[in-house]
Every structure is written in structure tokens, then in C-alpha cells.
Write a protein that holds these residues in place. Structure first.
Motif, PDB file in Angstrom:
ATOM      1  N   GLN A   1      12.155  25.510  31.186  1.00  0.00           N
ATOM      2  CA  GLN A   1      13.163  24.504  31.434  1.00  0.00           C
ATOM      3  C   GLN A   1      14.345  24.727  30.499  1.00  0.00           C
ATOM      4  OE1 GLN A   1      12.649  22.233  33.792  1.00  0.00           O
ATOM      5  NE2 GLN A   1      14.360  20.828  33.541  1.00  0.00           N
ATOM      6  N   GLN A   3      18.123  23.169  29.469  1.00  0.00           N
ATOM      7  CA  GLN A   3      19.124  22.109  29.597  1.00  0.00           C
ATOM      8  C   GLN A   3      20.466  22.642  29.137  1.00  0.00           C
ATOM      9  OE1 GLN A   3      17.324  18.867  27.340  1.00  0.00           O
ATOM     10  NE2 GLN A   3      16.552  17.954  29.222  1.00  0.00           N
ATOM     11  N   TYR A  96      26.212  27.166  34.444  1.00  0.00           N
ATOM     12  CA  TYR A  96      25.101  27.587  35.312  1.00  0.00           C
ATOM     13  C   TYR A  96      24.319  28.676  34.597  1.00  0.00           C
ATOM     14  CZ  TYR A  96      23.129  30.434  39.131  1.00  0.00           C
ATOM     15  OH  TYR A  96      22.316  31.178  39.940  1.00  0.00           O
ATOM     16  N   HIS A  98      20.964  31.380  35.304  1.00  0.00           N
ATOM     17  CA  HIS A  98      19.954  31.935  36.216  1.00  0.00           C
ATOM     18  C   HIS A  98      18.988  32.753  35.368  1.00  0.00           C
ATOM     19  CE1 HIS A  98      18.091  33.537  39.737  1.00  0.00           C
ATOM     20  NE2 HIS A  98      18.400  34.778  39.410  1.00  0.00           N
ATOM     21  N   THR A  99      17.743  32.285  35.282  1.00  0.00           N
ATOM     22  CA  THR A  99      16.777  32.943  34.416  1.00  0.00           C
ATOM     23  C   THR A  99      16.024  34.070  35.095  1.00  0.00           C
ATOM     24  OG1 THR A  99      14.964  31.476  34.999  1.00  0.00           O
ATOM     25  CG2 THR A  99      16.432  30.744  33.220  1.00  0.00           C
ATOM     26  N   ALA A 102      14.435  30.652  37.891  1.00  0.00           N
ATOM     27  CA  ALA A 102      14.987  29.352  38.246  1.00  0.00           C
ATOM     28  C   ALA A 102      16.466  29.315  37.880  1.00  0.00           C
ATOM     29  CB  ALA A 102      14.237  28.234  37.530  1.00  0.00           C
ATOM     30  N   THR A 103      17.146  28.346  38.440  1.00  0.00           N
ATOM     31  CA  THR A 103      18.550  28.126  38.117  1.00  0.00           C
ATOM     32  C   THR A 103      18.733  26.736  37.544  1.00  0.00           C
ATOM     33  OG1 THR A 103      19.029  27.331  40.354  1.00  0.00           O
ATOM     34  CG2 THR A 103      19.347  29.672  39.941  1.00  0.00           C
ATOM     35  N   TYR A 104      19.703  26.600  36.665  1.00  0.00           N
ATOM     36  CA  TYR A 104      19.949  25.346  35.993  1.00  0.00           C
ATOM     37  C   TYR A 104      21.443  25.065  35.974  1.00  0.00           C
ATOM     38  CZ  TYR A 104      15.208  26.166  34.378  1.00  0.00           C
ATOM     39  OH  TYR A 104      13.858  26.413  34.326  1.00  0.00           O
ATOM     40  N   TRP A 105      21.771  23.787  36.011  1.00  0.00           N
ATOM     41  CA  TRP A 105      23.162  23.344  35.983  1.00  0.00           C
ATOM     42  C   TRP A 105      23.361  22.318  34.870  1.00  0.00           C
ATOM     43  CZ3 TRP A 105      26.843  25.315  39.249  1.00  0.00           C
ATOM     44  CH2 TRP A 105      26.391  26.024  40.367  1.00  0.00           C
TER      45      TRP A 105
END
Length: 115
Positions: A1, A3, A96, A98-99, A102-105
Motif C-alpha cells: 500500500q 499513500q 500517480y 505504478h508499482t 498496483a496503481t495509487y493516486w
């Protein structure tokens, strides 16, 4: 995860500069791609530029030569330096990540260019 928290937005006159920051909750050294997007009122979110873990960058044509993305791995932070700002750069800017899995914003930060 992961943030992501953006900061640095504000109101600036045309021709001015702003630097946005995107602070990640953990190490960004293992994140292959970090990028900035923006969404202007009444328009779809659009890609602005990216920075890879290999040090490669790429930018939307309309911001090339004016915007620069950099990352400070020690601070787990990605920056968007915006120079020669134009009225049409007004938008909410989103970070943004991109791992690969997953992608996170981030939540976004408002940039308003106004005379």
C-alpha cells in the motif's frame, strides 16, 4: 500500500512558476514509474509526465520545456517544477505511482493560473 500526498499548489500569474511535491508513505526506490496527471474543469484527467526508476522522463507535448519532474529517493518525494505557466495549465494536479502490481493516486492539489 502506497499513500501519496501532494502539496505546493496555489494561484499564480501567467508566466509564473510553482513546484508541486508528492510525498510517498514509503520508499519510492522500488516504484518503477511515478507520474503526474491533471484534470481541468469539465475535462478528463490527462497525463502530464512521468519519471521512471531508471531515470527516464517523458512529458506531454504541451508542457515540454516548461515542466520538469524529478524525484528525491532519500525523501521519498517526487516533484513537478512548472515554469512559464499558462492559463490552460489551470487544473487539479494528481500524483500517480505504478508499482507493477498496483496503481495509487494522491488526492490532488489545485493549481490556478490567473491574471
Amino acid at each position: 500500500q502506497v499513500q501519496l500526498v501532494e502539496s505546493g499548489g496555489g494561484v499564480v500569474q501567467p508566466g509564473g512558476s510553482l513546484r508541486l511535491s508528492c510525498a510517498a508513505s514509503g520508499s519510492i526506490t522500488s516504484i518503477p514509474t511515478m507520474a503526474w496527471y491533471r484534470q481541468a474543469p469539465g475535462k478528463q484527467r490527462e497525463w502530464v509526465g512521468l519519471f521512471t526508476d531508471a531515470g527516464d522522463t517523458n512529458y506531454k507535448d504541451s508542457v515540454k520545456g516548461r515542466f520538469t519532474i524529478s524525484r528525491d529517493n532519500a525523501k521519498n518525494t517526487v516533484y513537478l517544477q512548472m515554469n512559464s505557466l499558462k492559463l490552460e495549465d489551470t487544473a487539479i494536479y494528481y500524483c500517480y505511482a505504478h508499482t507493477g502490481k498496483a496503481t495509487y493516486w494522491g488526492q490532488g492539489t489545485q493549481v490556478t493560473v490567473s491574471s
